[in-house]
Design a protein around this motif. Structure first.
Motif, PDB file in Angstrom:
ATOM      1  N   GLY A   1     -12.071  29.004  69.539  1.00 15.69           N
ATOM      2  CA  GLY A   1     -10.741  29.754  68.997  1.00 15.69           C
ATOM      3  C   GLY A   1     -11.261  30.180  67.288  1.00 15.69           C
ATOM      4  O   GLY A   1     -12.483  30.139  66.999  1.00 15.69           O
ATOM      5  N   ILE A   2     -10.429  30.805  66.750  1.00 19.32           N
ATOM      6  CA  ILE A   2     -10.652  31.370  65.596  1.00 19.32           C
ATOM      7  C   ILE A   2      -9.818  30.748  64.466  1.00 19.32           C
ATOM      8  O   ILE A   2      -8.816  30.473  64.873  1.00 19.32           O
ATOM      9  CB  ILE A   2     -10.636  32.848  65.490  1.00 19.32           C
ATOM     10  CG1 ILE A   2      -8.976  33.454  65.911  1.00 19.32           C
ATOM     11  CG2 ILE A   2     -11.875  33.622  66.260  1.00 19.32           C
ATOM     12  CD1 ILE A   2      -8.916  34.905  65.701  1.00 19.32           C
ATOM     13  N   PHE A   3     -10.447  30.717  63.426  1.00 16.12           N
ATOM     14  CA  PHE A   3      -9.570  30.177  62.288  1.00 16.12           C
ATOM     15  C   PHE A   3      -9.556  30.931  61.081  1.00 16.12           C
ATOM     16  O   PHE A   3     -10.516  31.938  60.710  1.00 16.12           O
ATOM     17  CB  PHE A   3     -10.047  28.801  61.878  1.00 16.12           C
ATOM     18  CG  PHE A   3     -11.307  28.456  61.087  1.00 16.12           C
ATOM     19  CD1 PHE A   3     -11.341  28.509  59.731  1.00 16.12           C
ATOM     20  CD2 PHE A   3     -12.562  28.633  61.935  1.00 16.12           C
ATOM     21  CE1 PHE A   3     -12.423  28.286  58.989  1.00 16.12           C
ATOM     22  CE2 PHE A   3     -13.695  28.538  60.937  1.00 16.12           C
ATOM     23  CZ  PHE A   3     -13.785  28.271  59.509  1.00 16.12           C
ATOM     24  N   GLN A   4      -8.616  30.907  60.262  1.00 14.35           N
ATOM     25  CA  GLN A   4      -8.501  31.713  58.872  1.00 14.35           C
ATOM     26  C   GLN A   4      -9.284  31.456  57.994  1.00 14.35           C
ATOM     27  O   GLN A   4      -9.278  30.187  57.493  1.00 14.35           O
ATOM     28  CB  GLN A   4      -6.969  31.880  58.416  1.00 14.35           C
ATOM     29  CG  GLN A   4      -6.596  32.693  57.341  1.00 14.35           C
ATOM     30  CD  GLN A   4      -6.944  34.034  57.642  1.00 14.35           C
ATOM     31  OE1 GLN A   4      -6.280  34.718  58.338  1.00 14.35           O
ATOM     32  NE2 GLN A   4      -7.854  34.863  56.888  1.00 14.35           N
ATOM     33  N   SER A   5     -10.293  32.147  57.350  1.00  8.46           N
ATOM     34  CA  SER A   5     -11.016  31.961  56.293  1.00  8.46           C
ATOM     35  C   SER A   5     -10.217  32.214  55.076  1.00  8.46           C
ATOM     36  O   SER A   5      -9.328  32.581  55.062  1.00  8.46           O
ATOM     37  CB  SER A   5     -12.350  32.555  56.161  1.00  8.46           C
ATOM     38  OG  SER A   5     -12.055  33.694  56.249  1.00  8.46           O
TER      39      SER A   5
ATOM     40  N   THR B 157      -2.476  39.062  65.453  1.00 14.45           N
ATOM     41  CA  THR B 157      -3.765  39.584  64.690  1.00 14.45           C
ATOM     42  C   THR B 157      -4.155  40.695  65.040  1.00 14.45           C
ATOM     43  O   THR B 157      -3.737  41.611  66.010  1.00 14.45           O
ATOM     44  CB  THR B 157      -5.096  38.465  65.073  1.00 14.45           C
ATOM     45  OG1 THR B 157      -5.120  38.541  66.556  1.00 14.45           O
ATOM     46  CG2 THR B 157      -4.826  37.093  64.540  1.00 14.45           C
ATOM     47  N   THR B 206     -11.525  40.586  62.592  1.00 11.85           N
ATOM     48  CA  THR B 206     -10.275  40.315  63.091  1.00 11.85           C
ATOM     49  C   THR B 206      -9.240  39.820  61.895  1.00 11.85           C
ATOM     50  O   THR B 206      -9.725  39.057  60.634  1.00 11.85           O
ATOM     51  CB  THR B 206     -10.128  39.306  64.147  1.00 11.85           C
ATOM     52  OG1 THR B 206     -10.788  40.001  65.034  1.00 11.85           O
ATOM     53  CG2 THR B 206      -8.762  38.905  64.533  1.00 11.85           C
ATOM     54  N   ASP B 232     -18.164  40.091  58.220  1.00  7.20           N
ATOM     55  CA  ASP B 232     -17.988  38.642  57.543  1.00  7.20           C
ATOM     56  C   ASP B 232     -17.743  39.045  55.982  1.00  7.20           C
ATOM     57  O   ASP B 232     -17.998  38.069  55.262  1.00  7.20           O
ATOM     58  CB  ASP B 232     -19.411  37.891  57.505  1.00  7.20           C
ATOM     59  CG  ASP B 232     -19.670  37.820  59.160  1.00  7.20           C
ATOM     60  OD1 ASP B 232     -18.848  37.428  59.976  1.00  7.20           O
ATOM     61  OD2 ASP B 232     -21.094  38.005  59.402  1.00  7.20           O
ATOM     62  N   PRO B 234     -14.138  40.003  53.313  1.00  7.43           N
ATOM     63  CA  PRO B 234     -12.985  40.140  53.131  1.00  7.43           C
ATOM     64  C   PRO B 234     -12.573  41.690  53.254  1.00  7.43           C
ATOM     65  O   PRO B 234     -13.626  42.670  52.591  1.00  7.43           O
ATOM     66  CB  PRO B 234     -12.320  39.894  51.791  1.00  7.43           C
ATOM     67  CG  PRO B 234     -13.358  38.609  51.573  1.00  7.43           C
ATOM     68  CD  PRO B 234     -14.700  39.006  52.065  1.00  7.43           C
ATOM     69  N   LEU B 251      -8.374  40.447  51.959  1.00  7.11           N
ATOM     70  CA  LEU B 251      -7.756  39.614  52.961  1.00  7.11           C
ATOM     71  C   LEU B 251      -9.012  39.083  53.699  1.00  7.11           C
ATOM     72  O   LEU B 251     -10.042  39.725  54.067  1.00  7.11           O
ATOM     73  CB  LEU B 251      -6.839  40.287  53.961  1.00  7.11           C
ATOM     74  CG  LEU B 251      -6.434  39.454  55.203  1.00  7.11           C
ATOM     75  CD1 LEU B 251      -5.723  38.261  54.736  1.00  7.11           C
ATOM     76  CD2 LEU B 251      -5.760  40.156  56.301  1.00  7.11           C
ATOM     77  N   ALA B 252      -9.213  37.850  53.594  1.00  8.30           N
ATOM     78  CA  ALA B 252     -10.304  37.060  54.306  1.00  8.30           C
ATOM     79  C   ALA B 252      -9.999  37.366  55.938  1.00  8.30           C
ATOM     80  O   ALA B 252      -9.080  37.096  56.297  1.00  8.30           O
ATOM     81  CB  ALA B 252     -10.299  35.487  53.825  1.00  8.30           C
ATOM     82  N   PRO B 253     -11.284  37.440  56.193  1.00  6.09           N
ATOM     83  CA  PRO B 253     -11.129  37.505  57.897  1.00  6.09           C
ATOM     84  C   PRO B 253     -11.029  36.490  58.722  1.00  6.09           C
ATOM     85  O   PRO B 253     -11.069  35.156  58.188  1.00  6.09           O
ATOM     86  CB  PRO B 253     -12.435  38.125  58.350  1.00  6.09           C
ATOM     87  CG  PRO B 253     -13.324  37.803  57.256  1.00  6.09           C
ATOM     88  CD  PRO B 253     -12.469  37.634  56.079  1.00  6.09           C
ATOM     89  N   LYS B 254     -10.451  36.389  59.803  1.00  2.00           N
ATOM     90  CA  LYS B 254     -10.364  35.345  60.760  1.00  2.00           C
ATOM     91  C   LYS B 254     -11.913  35.070  61.274  1.00  2.00           C
ATOM     92  O   LYS B 254     -12.736  36.136  61.819  1.00  2.00           O
ATOM     93  CB  LYS B 254      -9.341  35.395  61.831  1.00  2.00           C
ATOM     94  CG  LYS B 254      -8.022  35.302  61.318  1.00  2.00           C
ATOM     95  CD  LYS B 254      -7.044  35.410  62.523  1.00  2.00           C
ATOM     96  CE  LYS B 254      -5.589  34.960  61.984  1.00  2.00           C
ATOM     97  NZ  LYS B 254      -5.359  33.318  61.940  1.00  2.00           N
ATOM     98  N   ILE B 255     -12.417  34.001  61.267  1.00  2.00           N
ATOM     99  CA  ILE B 255     -13.938  33.808  61.732  1.00  2.00           C
ATOM    100  C   ILE B 255     -13.870  32.930  63.087  1.00  2.00           C
ATOM    101  O   ILE B 255     -13.094  31.860  63.207  1.00  2.00           O
ATOM    102  CB  ILE B 255     -14.695  33.441  60.649  1.00  2.00           C
ATOM    103  CG1 ILE B 255     -14.321  32.120  59.848  1.00  2.00           C
ATOM    104  CG2 ILE B 255     -14.986  34.613  59.697  1.00  2.00           C
ATOM    105  CD1 ILE B 255     -15.048  31.908  58.550  1.00  2.00           C
ATOM    106  N   GLY B 256     -14.893  33.038  64.007  1.00  2.00           N
ATOM    107  CA  GLY B 256     -15.114  32.058  65.211  1.00  2.00           C
ATOM    108  C   GLY B 256     -15.630  30.837  64.687  1.00  2.00           C
ATOM    109  O   GLY B 256     -16.276  30.673  63.750  1.00  2.00           O
ATOM    110  N   GLU B 257     -15.192  29.660  65.304  1.00  2.00           N
ATOM    111  CA  GLU B 257     -15.675  28.520  65.030  1.00  2.00           C
ATOM    112  C   GLU B 257     -17.187  28.275  65.225  1.00  2.00           C
ATOM    113  O   GLU B 257     -18.074  28.823  66.054  1.00  2.00           O
ATOM    114  CB  GLU B 257     -15.041  27.379  66.100  1.00  2.00           C
ATOM    115  CG  GLU B 257     -13.803  26.979  65.610  1.00  2.00           C
ATOM    116  CD  GLU B 257     -13.118  26.069  66.364  1.00  2.00           C
ATOM    117  OE1 GLU B 257     -12.170  25.339  66.085  1.00  2.00           O
ATOM    118  OE2 GLU B 257     -13.109  26.300  67.697  1.00  2.00           O
TER     119      GLU B 257
END
Lengths: 14, 257
Positions: A1-5, B157, B206, B232, B234, B251-257
């Motif tokens: 999954g992806i999360f918001q940084s 997204t 994303t 990686d 904003p 805006l900060a990006p959405k990142i993978g776990e």
């Protein structure tokens, strides 16, 4: 999954 | 003593409309350079940076650097008292806890004086370094707004991919998926309709559409929008305000776990 940084993850707070 | 006069009062109304859905309260920094603001949304995911340079005002006086804490929602309410063609003057004195807005009709036959309470706002200021970006896309702001709005009805997204082929905005949701590609188009006779892509490295990031769509509230400020992207990092979405400065959103990006 992806999360918001957060901006504080990239830019330092003064 | 702080006093500024803006003949094109509608500009201030549009600036406040462009930030009011993102931030509740903000400190406006007043200095001889101009009137500026940096504020994050409540979740610390997005940031707006506004600059209105002193040279862009009809009159600008700021005896010493200071900050005025204002509720953006209340400011928007006060600015509703101004007509679009009104001249706006903002005044504040040292040590007072109010700011005065004066709205004058162009023919000077109607003058409104509005006083608003200032607030003490404890806010974090972020140091944003000047960065080189992997890709910079300049495109018509109305086009960007329409793409974001279209994709919002499909997914939550947006993935922005810049490659040699152009810039692709894509989304995926429960009902399906969509992607929209814009190619470089600098041959148009009207510069405001051009799409220009400067790419050093291909990028793919994303973002939450909820925030990007909020940024497009600034569309009326500029015919073009600049989207700066690096892996990686904003994204920066910038709307220039002619002769005066800019509204920039991060805006900060959405990142993978």
């Amino acid at each position: 999954g992806i999360f918001q940084s957060r901006l504080t993850h990239y830019f330092r707070t003064h | 003593m702080f006093e500024l006069r803006l003949v094109q009062g509608s500009l201030l109304k549009r600036v406040i409309d462009a930030i009011k859905d993102l931030v509740n309260d903000a400190n406006f920094d007043c200095s001889s350079t101009g009137f500026s603001l940096q504020a994050m949304d409540s979740s610390h995911v997005a940031l707006v940076a506004l600059l209105l340079r002193s040279e862009g005002f009809e009159h600008f006086r700021c005896d010493r650097t200071f900050s005025m804490g204002m509720s953006i929602a209340n400011m928007a309410k006060m600015l509703k008292c101004a007509s679009n063609d009104d001249i706006i003057t903002i005044k504040a004195d040292d040590g007072t806890d109010t700011v005065t807005f004066m709205f004058e009709s162009p023919s000077q036959d109607k003058i409104s004086d509005i006083e608003m309470k200032l607030m003490d706002i404890d806010s974090d200021h972020l140091g944003i370094p000047d960065a080189e970006y992997d890709a910079i896309v300049r495109m018509p702001s109305s086009e960007f707004s329409s793409i974001c709005s279209s994709l919002s009805s499909i997914g939550d997204t947006v993935t922005i991919t810049v490659s040699k082929q152009g810039v692709t905005f894509s989304t995926k949701g429960d009902i399906g998926s969509g992607n929209i590609t814009c190619r470089q188009n600098s041959s148009t006779e009207k510069p405001e309709e051009a799409t220009i892509i400067e790419m050093k490295e291909p990028v793919c990031l994303t973002f939450a559409l909820k925030y990007i769509t909020t940024f497009t509230k600034a569309t009326s400020l500029s015919s073009q929008v600049t989207i700066s992207l690096s892996s990686d990092m904003p994204v920066v979405v910038e709307y220039k305000i002619a002769e005066m400065g800019h509204v920039r959103y991060y805006l900060a990006p959405k990142i993978g776990e």
